[in-house]
Design a protein around this motif. Structure first.
Motif, PDB file in Angstrom:
ATOM      1  N   HIS A   1      10.287   6.166   7.707  1.00 24.54           N
ATOM      2  CA  HIS A   1      10.981   5.756   6.616  1.00 24.54           C
ATOM      3  C   HIS A   1      10.264   4.801   5.876  1.00 24.54           C
ATOM      4  CE1 HIS A   1      12.856   3.053   9.768  1.00 24.54           C
ATOM      5  NE2 HIS A   1      12.031   2.166   8.942  1.00 24.54           N
ATOM      6  N   ARG A   2       8.953   4.918   5.837  1.00 25.29           N
ATOM      7  CA  ARG A   2       7.926   3.948   4.789  1.00 25.29           C
ATOM      8  C   ARG A   2       7.096   5.005   4.022  1.00 25.29           C
ATOM      9  NH1 ARG A   2       6.265   0.268  10.031  1.00 25.29           N
ATOM     10  NH2 ARG A   2       8.598  -0.724  10.356  1.00 25.29           N
ATOM     11  N   PRO A   3       7.611   5.941   3.503  1.00 27.06           N
ATOM     12  CA  PRO A   3       6.681   7.119   2.873  1.00 27.06           C
ATOM     13  C   PRO A   3       5.715   6.548   1.666  1.00 27.06           C
ATOM     14  CG  PRO A   3       8.988   7.465   2.228  1.00 27.06           C
ATOM     15  CD  PRO A   3       9.166   6.475   3.226  1.00 27.06           C
ATOM     16  N   ARG A   4       4.897   7.068   1.540  1.00 30.70           N
ATOM     17  CA  ARG A   4       4.110   6.737   0.012  1.00 30.70           C
ATOM     18  C   ARG A   4       4.880   6.953  -1.102  1.00 30.70           C
ATOM     19  NH1 ARG A   4      -0.687   4.882   1.894  1.00 30.70           N
ATOM     20  NH2 ARG A   4      -1.638   5.488   3.804  1.00 30.70           N
ATOM     21  N   VAL A   5       5.022   6.168  -2.062  1.00 29.48           N
ATOM     22  CA  VAL A   5       5.755   6.655  -3.203  1.00 29.48           C
ATOM     23  C   VAL A   5       4.634   6.598  -4.426  1.00 29.48           C
ATOM     24  CG1 VAL A   5       7.640   5.830  -4.963  1.00 29.48           C
ATOM     25  CG2 VAL A   5       7.759   5.375  -2.453  1.00 29.48           C
TER      26      VAL A   5
ATOM     27  N   ASP B   1       0.942  -1.154  -0.072  1.00 26.42           N
ATOM     28  CA  ASP B   1       0.048  -0.133  -0.003  1.00 26.42           C
ATOM     29  C   ASP B   1       0.840   1.336   0.036  1.00 26.42           C
ATOM     30  OD1 ASP B   1       0.797  -0.838   2.483  1.00 26.42           O
ATOM     31  OD2 ASP B   1      -0.800   0.290   3.565  1.00 26.42           O
ATOM     32  N   ARG B   2       1.940   1.299   0.802  1.00 29.79           N
ATOM     33  CA  ARG B   2       2.717   2.539   0.738  1.00 29.79           C
ATOM     34  C   ARG B   2       3.385   2.596  -0.588  1.00 29.79           C
ATOM     35  NH1 ARG B   2       1.315   4.887   5.518  1.00 29.79           N
ATOM     36  NH2 ARG B   2       3.284   5.908   5.546  1.00 29.79           N
ATOM     37  N   TRP B   3       3.966   1.722  -1.175  1.00 25.40           N
ATOM     38  CA  TRP B   3       4.865   1.828  -2.625  1.00 25.40           C
ATOM     39  C   TRP B   3       3.966   1.921  -3.873  1.00 25.40           C
ATOM     40  CZ3 TRP B   3       6.120  -1.501  -6.762  1.00 25.40           C
ATOM     41  CH2 TRP B   3       7.161  -0.968  -7.606  1.00 25.40           C
ATOM     42  N   ALA B   4       2.610   1.206  -3.692  1.00 31.59           N
ATOM     43  CA  ALA B   4       1.854   1.126  -4.998  1.00 31.59           C
ATOM     44  C   ALA B   4       0.505   1.171  -4.790  1.00 31.59           C
ATOM     45  CB  ALA B   4       2.246   0.156  -5.726  1.00 31.59           C
ATOM     46  N   GLY B   5      -0.198   1.491  -3.590  1.00 31.96           N
ATOM     47  CA  GLY B   5      -1.461   1.492  -3.304  1.00 31.96           C
ATOM     48  C   GLY B   5      -2.174   0.265  -3.096  1.00 31.96           C
ATOM     49  N   GLY B   6      -1.439  -0.639  -3.171  1.00 34.91           N
ATOM     50  CA  GLY B   6      -2.152  -2.068  -2.761  1.00 34.91           C
ATOM     51  C   GLY B   6      -1.640  -3.203  -3.737  1.00 34.91           C
ATOM     52  N   PHE B   7      -2.324  -4.359  -3.861  1.00 37.24           N
ATOM     53  CA  PHE B   7      -1.922  -5.398  -4.643  1.00 37.24           C
ATOM     54  C   PHE B   7      -1.979  -4.980  -6.351  1.00 37.24           C
ATOM     55  CE2 PHE B   7      -3.316  -7.862  -1.070  1.00 37.24           C
ATOM     56  CZ  PHE B   7      -2.053  -7.986  -0.196  1.00 37.24           C
ATOM     57  N   GLN B   8      -3.206  -4.512  -6.657  1.00 41.25           N
ATOM     58  CA  GLN B   8      -3.121  -4.068  -7.901  1.00 41.25           C
ATOM     59  C   GLN B   8      -2.321  -3.035  -8.323  1.00 41.25           C
ATOM     60  OE1 GLN B   8      -5.472  -5.407 -10.127  1.00 41.25           O
ATOM     61  NE2 GLN B   8      -4.565  -3.972 -11.648  1.00 41.25           N
ATOM     62  N   GLY B   9      -1.723  -2.209  -7.544  1.00 42.71           N
ATOM     63  CA  GLY B   9      -0.700  -1.101  -7.963  1.00 42.71           C
ATOM     64  C   GLY B   9       0.575  -1.997  -8.114  1.00 42.71           C
ATOM     65  N   ILE B  10       0.896  -2.903  -7.074  1.00 44.98           N
ATOM     66  CA  ILE B  10       1.987  -3.847  -7.528  1.00 44.98           C
ATOM     67  C   ILE B  10       2.230  -4.303  -8.861  1.00 44.98           C
ATOM     68  CG2 ILE B  10       3.393  -5.758  -7.014  1.00 44.98           C
ATOM     69  CD1 ILE B  10       3.765  -3.503  -4.787  1.00 44.98           C
ATOM     70  N   ARG B  11       0.775  -4.854  -9.375  1.00 49.36           N
ATOM     71  CA  ARG B  11       0.833  -5.497 -10.734  1.00 49.36           C
ATOM     72  C   ARG B  11       0.999  -4.331 -11.657  1.00 49.36           C
ATOM     73  NH1 ARG B  11      -2.636 -10.312 -11.106  1.00 49.36           N
ATOM     74  NH2 ARG B  11      -3.134  -9.606 -13.279  1.00 49.36           N
ATOM     75  N   GLU B  12       0.606  -3.102 -11.580  1.00 50.87           N
ATOM     76  CA  GLU B  12       0.823  -2.179 -12.818  1.00 50.87           C
ATOM     77  C   GLU B  12       2.136  -1.625 -12.508  1.00 50.87           C
ATOM     78  OE1 GLU B  12      -1.832   0.768 -11.264  1.00 50.87           O
ATOM     79  OE2 GLU B  12      -3.797  -0.398 -12.004  1.00 50.87           O
ATOM     80  N   ARG B  13       2.815  -1.917 -11.627  1.00 53.19           N
ATOM     81  CA  ARG B  13       4.365  -1.472 -11.555  1.00 53.19           C
ATOM     82  C   ARG B  13       5.302  -2.704 -11.773  1.00 53.19           C
ATOM     83  NH1 ARG B  13       4.823   3.185  -6.720  1.00 53.19           N
ATOM     84  NH2 ARG B  13       3.099   4.417  -7.583  1.00 53.19           N
TER      85      ARG B  13
ATOM     86  N   VAL C   1      23.088 -11.408  -2.079  1.00 54.55           N
ATOM     87  CA  VAL C   1      22.210 -10.988  -2.908  1.00 54.55           C
ATOM     88  C   VAL C   1      21.617  -9.622  -2.662  1.00 54.55           C
ATOM     89  CG1 VAL C   1      19.946 -11.283  -4.160  1.00 54.55           C
ATOM     90  CG2 VAL C   1      21.266 -13.276  -3.396  1.00 54.55           C
ATOM     91  N   PRO C   2      21.720  -8.744  -3.803  1.00 53.48           N
ATOM     92  CA  PRO C   2      21.474  -7.313  -3.267  1.00 53.48           C
ATOM     93  C   PRO C   2      20.009  -7.083  -2.991  1.00 53.48           C
ATOM     94  CG  PRO C   2      22.431  -7.362  -5.561  1.00 53.48           C
ATOM     95  CD  PRO C   2      22.302  -8.814  -5.011  1.00 53.48           C
ATOM     96  N   GLU C   3      19.613  -6.238  -1.901  1.00 51.77           N
ATOM     97  CA  GLU C   3      18.261  -6.088  -1.388  1.00 51.77           C
ATOM     98  C   GLU C   3      18.116  -4.567  -1.470  1.00 51.77           C
ATOM     99  OE1 GLU C   3      15.010  -7.071   2.022  1.00 51.77           O
ATOM    100  OE2 GLU C   3      17.016  -8.110   2.126  1.00 51.77           O
ATOM    101  N   LEU C   4      16.986  -4.177  -2.059  1.00 50.28           N
ATOM    102  CA  LEU C   4      16.974  -2.717  -2.501  1.00 50.28           C
ATOM    103  C   LEU C   4      15.465  -2.338  -1.744  1.00 50.28           C
ATOM    104  CD1 LEU C   4      17.409   0.037  -3.844  1.00 50.28           C
ATOM    105  CD2 LEU C   4      16.169  -0.949  -5.860  1.00 50.28           C
ATOM    106  N   TRP C   5      15.347  -1.256  -0.849  1.00 55.10           N
ATOM    107  CA  TRP C   5      14.225  -0.933  -0.251  1.00 55.10           C
ATOM    108  C   TRP C   5      13.701   0.057  -1.398  1.00 55.10           C
ATOM    109  CZ3 TRP C   5      11.049  -2.445   3.466  1.00 55.10           C
ATOM    110  CH2 TRP C   5       9.797  -1.512   3.641  1.00 55.10           C
ATOM    111  N   LEU C   6      12.387  -0.163  -1.789  1.00 61.34           N
ATOM    112  CA  LEU C   6      11.986   0.545  -2.865  1.00 61.34           C
ATOM    113  C   LEU C   6      11.593   1.917  -2.299  1.00 61.34           C
ATOM    114  CD1 LEU C   6       9.806  -2.288  -4.719  1.00 61.34           C
ATOM    115  CD2 LEU C   6      11.866  -0.976  -5.592  1.00 61.34           C
ATOM    116  N   GLY C   7      12.329   2.777  -3.294  1.00 63.24           N
ATOM    117  CA  GLY C   7      11.892   4.372  -2.953  1.00 63.24           C
ATOM    118  C   GLY C   7      13.573   4.745  -2.587  1.00 63.24           C
ATOM    119  N   ASP C   8      14.468   4.048  -2.033  1.00 66.33           N
ATOM    120  CA  ASP C   8      15.851   4.378  -1.847  1.00 66.33           C
ATOM    121  C   ASP C   8      16.664   4.752  -3.265  1.00 66.33           C
ATOM    122  OD1 ASP C   8      15.492   4.327   0.723  1.00 66.33           O
ATOM    123  OD2 ASP C   8      16.700   2.512   1.025  1.00 66.33           O
ATOM    124  N   GLU C   9      16.075   3.974  -4.383  1.00 65.83           N
ATOM    125  CA  GLU C   9      16.659   4.144  -5.632  1.00 65.83           C
ATOM    126  C   GLU C   9      16.201   5.614  -6.222  1.00 65.83           C
ATOM    127  OE1 GLU C   9      12.816   2.650  -6.848  1.00 65.83           O
ATOM    128  OE2 GLU C   9      14.165   2.590  -5.068  1.00 65.83           O
TER     129      GLU C   9
END
Length: 679
Positions: A552-556, A151-163, A521-529
């Motif tokens: 540090h969990r802002p909405r993107v 929900d924070r990165w993409a608004g929910g499961f559907q947003g993840i699909r779109e990204r 294995v590189p692990e990226l917290w989405l938004g940091d990039e």
């Protein structure tokens, strides 16, 4: 010994699937759980391993597995893993659980294994078949983990699909969704106070949408990673609700005392945020029962000395695996077991629990592995953990940035030893939690520092209290931006991007360059990039007022994602550079595997290490933690042949001239040690 399953025949497939569906609902069905089969016989001597195996197989044979295509593979997995599983449970519970009860648990476990495999989709069973014959993904230079809240990165499961196209463009192969399950209404602990694994967080979408997302991600080459909190539940979990209503079966799921203490500091874990014992029913002054709450006052400790807890949590774990998850992160084994007469080994028993759960997965869902947040678990012989986060090294990266000195990281690489066969590290720059200084005391002492004093310094520095700190952040007041010595902040905020964009971005890139090449294995917290900063309004969101980790969990938003196209912005620079890092890594065979060899740069601010290839080449990684340019001399590099390749630019360099590193600069150089020649 071969554990033969019945041939298909008497029951039709629909009846078998109905049985499976009933079993999947069992954990939520309090009446069914309370009415588990009993025995009228008197307690007898402890059953032998062969007896317990026979009990499990008898229940397995009551499930018609029909003519499923992978049935022979399931048989082979039973032949290999059922006996070790039953042996572990016998060792854990045989000495203090009545023989008839242990037999019932083993029987129910046999039913759980068969029905869970039957309920597993054809798609996932096919994935299990494929993964059994592939090399471990954590040894591939192409593997990249990204992490977020849906929900924070993409608004929910559907947003993840779109990204997903965005993730694929970055090179992501694994996506960690922070707990997407229904959480406690009183305090969700960032989703880790789980109220049900059978329902999702409504802000993210439905549980069906989560399962569909897991399959859709896999179709796009991305594996799903989820958390299973083994040690505790929310107080509004169905099991806890039943215990609160004096259901004796579920009271034994938790560490409940009829007249428990109000709190005892000696019984608290290091990170306990509340009293060690909480009232089971706070609103009823006549109910004197108290429940152990080691992790947080709002989360009840499960009592894993009860074998029914193992059975129930194994069912939940298999349910989560059935949603399409390929990696299940679990907590420390320290939190699983309480001392019982005849078995005081809390850590050893907790590890045996994890080993048994791993056996369950190897039988039902062998493409799924367990992950720990404690890298020490990788070095346990025969342990159940296959991958772990290198949070100790992440802490040392930020320590080196603050001190402008690479000595601690250098010492850690030298003392770390080689990779563990069959297991692997994930290397984040940070994770969802506050940044904790979890490095080994030995590493700090070897460098001549006091570990406690150094941790206090880092806490002061990254909360902005230390004079001259670049991490000062008025958007997150220092009194609220810390949890003990741990510090909250996105990578950009910790690195000082808010106040000095150029040097701050350099530090962000330095941290990622080291993490992406340091053997995991590189692990990226989405938004940091994208250089996302802390959310200044984090405390205004209902339920987040007292938890600064939400800073540090802002909405993107989509506009932030789109900012990557502005090459003159911090977002554009960071995105382009981090994406390029991952492309270089994927193109260099030396980054396969997890072997790291230290390299003495003879310059304290400059970290050096080597990633060896199979053909005699190495990639020499150099990273300058100083605010000033630093030079690694040609003499220092004389152990390599003079002709080398700078991977960032794909250009030839002469190592006899040495290497000049800009402030916060880094290089990856392919070179040949003089002792080795290409074939």
């Amino acid at each position: 010994m071969s554990y033969l399953l019945p041939q298909p025949g008497s029951e039709d497939q629909e009846n078998a699937r109905s049985h499976s569906a009933a079993l999947r609902r069992q954990v939520e069905d309090l009446a069914a759980l309370s009415a588990l089969p009993g025995s009228d016989s008197e307690p007898s001597e402890h059953p032998s391993l062969d007896n317990l195996l026979e009990i499990a197989l008898t229940r397995l044979q009551q499930v018609d597995l029909d003519d499923l295509g992978q049935r022979a593979e399931f048989q082979r997995r039973l032949d290999r893993h059922l006996e070790p599983l039953i042996r572990s449970l016998s060792q854990l519970y045989g000495a203090h659980v009545a023989p008839d009860e242990l037999g019932r648990v083993i029987g129910d476990l046999g039913s759980l294994l068969a029905n869970s495999w039957l309920a597993r989709s054809d798609y996932l069973r096919g994935m299990d078949s494929d993964r059994e014959h592939l090399a471990p993904w954590w040894n591939s230079r192409h593997a990249v983990v990204a992490a977020c809240y849906a929900d924070r990165w993409a608004g929910g499961f559907q947003g993840i699909r779109e990204r997903i196209p965005y993730l694929k463009d970055l090179g992501v192969t694994h996506l960690r969704l922070l707990p997407p399950f229904l959480a406690s209404e009183s305090f969700d602990d960032g989703g880790f106070s789980v109220a049900s694994y059978r329902s999702s967080n409504p802000r993210m979408g439905t549980i069906t949408e989560l399962a569909d997302l897991g399959e859709y991600l896999q179709e796009n080459g991305i594996s799903l990673m989820l958390d299973v909190v083994l040690s505790r539940t929310a107080p509004d979990h169905p099991w806890a609700n039943a215990a609160a209503r004096h259901n004796s079966f579920f009271e034994e799921f938790y560490r409940i005392q009829p007249d428990g203490p109000t709190g005892d500091a000696s019984q608290r874990s290091v990170w306990a945020q509340g009293p060690a014992w909480e009232r089971v029913v706070p609103t009823d002054p006549g109910d004197r029962r108290r429940v152990r709450t080691s992790e947080h006052a709002h989360q009840w400790d499960l009592d894993w000395t009860n074998p029914r807890v193992f059975l129930a949590m194994a069912g939940e774990m298999l349910h989560v695996a059935g949603l399409g998850a390929q990696v299940l992160r679990v907590g420390s084994p320290w939190h699983l077991w309480g001392a019982v007469p005849g078995n005081p080994d809390v850590l050893g028993s907790g590890r045996q629990v994890l080993r048994a759960l791993a056996n369950v997965l190897q039988i039902v869902a062998p493409s799924v592995v367990l992950e720990s947040n404690d890298p020490a678990e990788l070095r346990v012989a025969g342990g159940g953990i296959h991958v772990a986060e290198g949070l100790d090294r992440a802490a040392l990266i930020w320590s080196s940035i603050a001190t402008r000195d690479a000595s601690l990281l250098t010492q850690e690489i030298r003392s770390h030893g080689g990779p563990v066969a069959g297991k692997g590290y994930l290397q984040p720059v940070r994770n969802h939690d506050a940044l904790q200084w979890s490095f080994s005391d030995d590493v700090v002492i070897a460098a001549g520092l006091n570990p406690d004093a150094h941790r206090r310094f880092l806490g002061e520095f990254y909360s902005g209290r230390y004079e001259g700190s670049f991490a000062a952040n008025p958007a997150v007041p220092s009194r609220s931006g810390r949890i003990g010595a741990a510090v909250c902040g996105t990578a950009a905020s910790l690195a000082g991007v808010r106040h000095e964009a150029g040097p701050g971005a350099d530090r962000v890139l330095l941290a990622h360059a080291v993490a992406f090449s340091l053997g995991g294995v590189p692990e990226l917290w989405l938004g940091d990039e994208l250089g996302v900063l802390d959310d200044p309004l984090w405390s205004l969101e209902p339920g987040h007022e007292t938890d600064p980790r939400w800073s540090h969990r802002p909405r993107v938003e989509a506009s932030v994602i789109d900012s990557r196209h502005d090459l003159f912005s911090v977002s554009g620079r960071l995105y382009g550079s981090i994406r390029r890092m991952l492309q270089i890594r994927a193109g260099a065979p030396e980054f396969d595997g997890q072997t790291v060899i230290d390299f003495d740069t003879r310059n304290e601010p400059v970290l050096g290490y080597q990633r060896p290839g199979s053909d005699g080449s190495v990639v020499l990684c150099l990273a300058n933690f100083s605010d000033w340019g630093q030079y690694v001399t040609g003499e220092t590099l004389s152990g390599f042949q003079s002709r080398a390749t700078l991977l960032q630019e794909d250009t030839t360099v002469d190592l006899r001239n040495g290497v000049l590193l800009e402030a916060h600069g880094w290089v990856w150089i392919r070179c040949i040690p003089r002792r080795a020649q290409r074939s």
